[in-house]
Design a protein around this motif. Sequence first.
Motif, short mmCIF file in Angstrom:
data_model
loop_
_atom_site.label_atom_id
_atom_site.label_comp_id
_atom_site.label_asym_id
_atom_site.label_seq_id
_atom_site.Cartn_x
_atom_site.Cartn_y
_atom_site.Cartn_z
N GLN A 56 0.82 -1.20 0.00
CA GLN A 56 0.00 0.00 0.00
C GLN A 56 0.86 1.27 0.00
O GLN A 56 0.51 2.26 -0.64
CB GLN A 56 -0.93 0.01 1.21
N PHE A 83 -7.94 1.76 -6.55
CA PHE A 83 -8.68 0.49 -6.43
C PHE A 83 -7.80 -0.59 -5.81
O PHE A 83 -8.22 -1.32 -4.91
CB PHE A 83 -9.19 0.05 -7.80
N MET A 84 -6.56 -0.69 -6.28
CA MET A 84 -5.64 -1.68 -5.74
C MET A 84 -5.37 -1.42 -4.26
O MET A 84 -5.35 -2.37 -3.45
CB MET A 84 -4.33 -1.67 -6.53
N ARG A 86 -7.29 0.07 -2.03
CA ARG A 86 -8.46 -0.31 -1.24
C ARG A 86 -8.64 -1.82 -1.18
O ARG A 86 -9.06 -2.38 -0.17
CB ARG A 86 -9.72 0.33 -1.78
N SER A 87 -8.30 -2.50 -2.28
CA SER A 87 -8.46 -3.95 -2.32
C SER A 87 -7.48 -4.67 -1.40
O SER A 87 -7.80 -5.73 -0.87
CB SER A 87 -8.26 -4.45 -3.75
N LEU A 88 -6.31 -4.08 -1.24
CA LEU A 88 -5.33 -4.71 -0.34
C LEU A 88 -5.72 -4.52 1.11
O LEU A 88 -5.44 -5.29 1.96
CB LEU A 88 -3.92 -4.13 -0.58
#
Length: 88
Positions: A56, A83-84, A86-88
Motif C-alpha cells: 500500500q 482500487f488496488m 483499497r483492495s489490499l
Amino acid sequence: MERLYQKYQKNQVMTVSNEKLLLMLFEGLVRFIKSAQSALVKGDIAEVSNNLIKAQSILCELMASLDRSTGKLADGLFGIYEFMYRSL
C-alpha cells in the motif's frame, strides 16, 4: 555492515532514471503482494499485514507521483492504483 548496505541502496535509488525507479516500484509491489499471499497460506497474519502495508505504501507513492493535470491517462492510472490500494 548493515548500515553500508542501506547507504548503498539509498544511493542506488537516488541515482536511477525515473523509468527505472518506476520499474523498481512495480517490482517491489509484486514482491510484497506475493509475500503476503505466501504468508497467508502459512497462517502468519502479522507477516501478511506487514507485506500488505508495504504494498500500500508503494501504491501511495505511485499515486503521489502522478501529474493528474496531464489528462485521462493519469486519471485512469490513479483510479487503478486507488482500487488496488483499497483492495489490499
